[in-house]
Scaffold this active site. Structure first.
Site, PDB file in Angstrom:
ATOM      1  N   GLU A   1      32.557  71.521  29.530  1.00  0.00           N
ATOM      2  CA  GLU A   1      33.197  70.296  29.998  1.00  0.00           C
ATOM      3  C   GLU A   1      33.579  70.403  31.475  1.00  0.00           C
ATOM      4  O   GLU A   1      33.448  69.433  32.233  1.00  0.00           O
ATOM      5  CB  GLU A   1      34.421  69.965  29.151  1.00  0.00           C
TER       6      GLU A   1
ATOM      7  N   TYR B   1      40.849  63.823  30.453  1.00  0.00           N
ATOM      8  CA  TYR B   1      39.533  63.755  29.811  1.00  0.00           C
ATOM      9  C   TYR B   1      39.162  65.094  29.182  1.00  0.00           C
ATOM     10  O   TYR B   1      38.736  65.157  28.020  1.00  0.00           O
ATOM     11  CB  TYR B   1      38.434  63.354  30.802  1.00  0.00           C
TER      12      TYR B   1
ATOM     13  N   ASP C   1      34.469  58.998  29.212  1.00  0.00           N
ATOM     14  CA  ASP C   1      33.895  59.403  30.485  1.00  0.00           C
ATOM     15  C   ASP C   1      33.224  58.188  31.116  1.00  0.00           C
ATOM     16  O   ASP C   1      33.330  57.060  30.625  1.00  0.00           O
ATOM     17  CB  ASP C   1      32.932  60.574  30.307  1.00  0.00           C
TER      18      ASP C   1
ATOM     19  N   CYS D   1      22.038  53.072  28.178  1.00  0.00           N
ATOM     20  CA  CYS D   1      22.873  52.138  28.940  1.00  0.00           C
ATOM     21  C   CYS D   1      23.251  52.763  30.275  1.00  0.00           C
ATOM     22  O   CYS D   1      24.434  52.963  30.598  1.00  0.00           O
ATOM     23  CB  CYS D   1      24.122  51.781  28.127  1.00  0.00           C
TER      24      CYS D   1
ATOM     25  N   CYS E   1      17.632  48.204  27.929  1.00  0.00           N
ATOM     26  CA  CYS E   1      18.199  47.337  26.897  1.00  0.00           C
ATOM     27  C   CYS E   1      17.262  47.152  25.710  1.00  0.00           C
ATOM     28  O   CYS E   1      17.716  46.977  24.572  1.00  0.00           O
ATOM     29  CB  CYS E   1      18.576  45.984  27.494  1.00  0.00           C
TER      30      CYS E   1
ATOM     31  N   CYS F   1      17.959  49.798  23.172  1.00  0.00           N
ATOM     32  CA  CYS F   1      19.345  49.943  22.727  1.00  0.00           C
ATOM     33  C   CYS F   1      19.478  49.527  21.264  1.00  0.00           C
ATOM     34  O   CYS F   1      18.930  48.491  20.853  1.00  0.00           O
ATOM     35  CB  CYS F   1      20.259  49.095  23.603  1.00  0.00           C
TER      36      CYS F   1
ATOM     37  N   CYS G   1      25.302  43.111  21.927  1.00  0.00           N
ATOM     38  CA  CYS G   1      25.859  43.456  23.238  1.00  0.00           C
ATOM     39  C   CYS G   1      26.294  42.180  23.967  1.00  0.00           C
ATOM     40  O   CYS G   1      25.499  41.268  24.198  1.00  0.00           O
ATOM     41  CB  CYS G   1      24.825  44.204  24.064  1.00  0.00           C
TER      42      CYS G   1
END
Length: 298
Positions: free
Chosen positions: A37, A120, A138, A197, A204, A207, A212
């Protein structure tokens, strides 16, 4: 709101498209997930896999890193960028070894008390290492929610409402408590933002989300100032990196002339960059006026 990103749809997509990343292997200790991370902040996945693999082999637990010098950690960090992350992780390792039985704590509040651990990172470790149903937000998650839920091309500035948005989407049981799949759902949202995305040229057609809000509205353009793309060439960051390269390549302190030679285009910028490295604790000045990485001054 939750119908815009239905858990069953998102999780089914993730089952098919999840990347095989080493820090996602089952059973890893939280310390190794914490390293990933920290490395992944502002750094592409492709640049992190190699260094992460080397680090967890060299420092499989906090006490192993704590026993190394800051200079060893900075050299191992290499060109990942933003080397203060490495220095703070070394400080964190010392605290974990001394005060937490060589183990990353499970609760977010305790993690936030550790050096270099922000909101985070603490939530990501709690979620991905310990399976806790805490919202993890994030840049990718913020973008997915902005488009799919709010119908905006880009998210606004980060705020506490981001956590509320993400938490509202987490899958729940019929009784309203969080489902066991909540941590995996958080990872799936990140993956969706990273692979489909995307900030530029979102795919798209690929997706899995059929409702959406952004697509329904005709994919309206972003309104307001756009985030400036950070350049690198010619910046203080580049000069800092060049100065650090000299010190990483030497196991002994170097004279100022060695550092002066790396950037002659703007000597005031070079001096400013060197001063900032000293201020950040990444570089030390020896008693005889030479320069070295943190921890090598004596």
């Amino acid at each position: 709101m939750g119908t815009s990103l239905p858990p069953t749809t998102v999780l089914a997509w993730f089952d098919r498209h999840e990347r095989d990343l080493p820090w996602r292997a089952p059973g890893l200790p939280a310390w190794q997930i914490l390293i990933s991370e920290i490395m992944l902040q502002q750094t592409p996945v492709s640049r992190v896999i190699g260094p992460w693999t080397e680090w967890v082999q060299r420092w499989p637990k906090p006490s192993a890193m704590a026993a190394s010098s800051p200079a060893d950690v900075l050299r191992a960090w290499g060109k990942l960028g933003y080397p203060r992350r490495a220095l703070r992780l070394h400080e964190c390792a010392k605290v974990l070894a001394a005060d937490h039985d060589d183990r990353v704590p499970e609760d977010v509040a305790t993690m936030l008390s550790l050096p270099g651990i922000g909101d985070y990172t603490a939530r990501a470790v709690a979620c991905f290492a310990y399976g806790q149903a805490v919202p993890v937000v994030d840049t990718n998650v913020r973008r997915v929610i902005a488009r799919a839920v709010h119908g905006r091309a880009e998210p606004g500035n980060p705020s506490r409402s981001d956590l509320a948005d993400a938490e509202a989407l987490l899958p729940r049981t019929p009784r309203g408590s969080f489902a066991r799949t909540a941590p995996r759902y958080s990872a799936a949202l990140m993956e969706l933002g990273a692979l489909v995305c995307t900030a530029r040229n979102p795919r798209c057609d690929d997706c899995p989300i059929t409702g959406c809000a952004w697509v329904t509205l005709g994919r309206p353009a972003h309104v307001g100032p756009r985030r400036r793309v950070q350049k690198f060439a010619g910046t203080d960051r580049q000069v800092r990196g060049l100065l650090l390269d000299v010190l990483r390549d030497n196991d002994f302190p170097v004279d100022r002339t060695r550092l002066d030679a790396v950037w002659i285009t703007d000597t005031s910028q070079r001096d400013r960059a060197l001063d900032s490295l000293l201020t950040d604790g990444l570089v030390e000045l020896t008693a005889d006026g030479r320069y070295c990485l943190a921890g090598e001054g004596s």
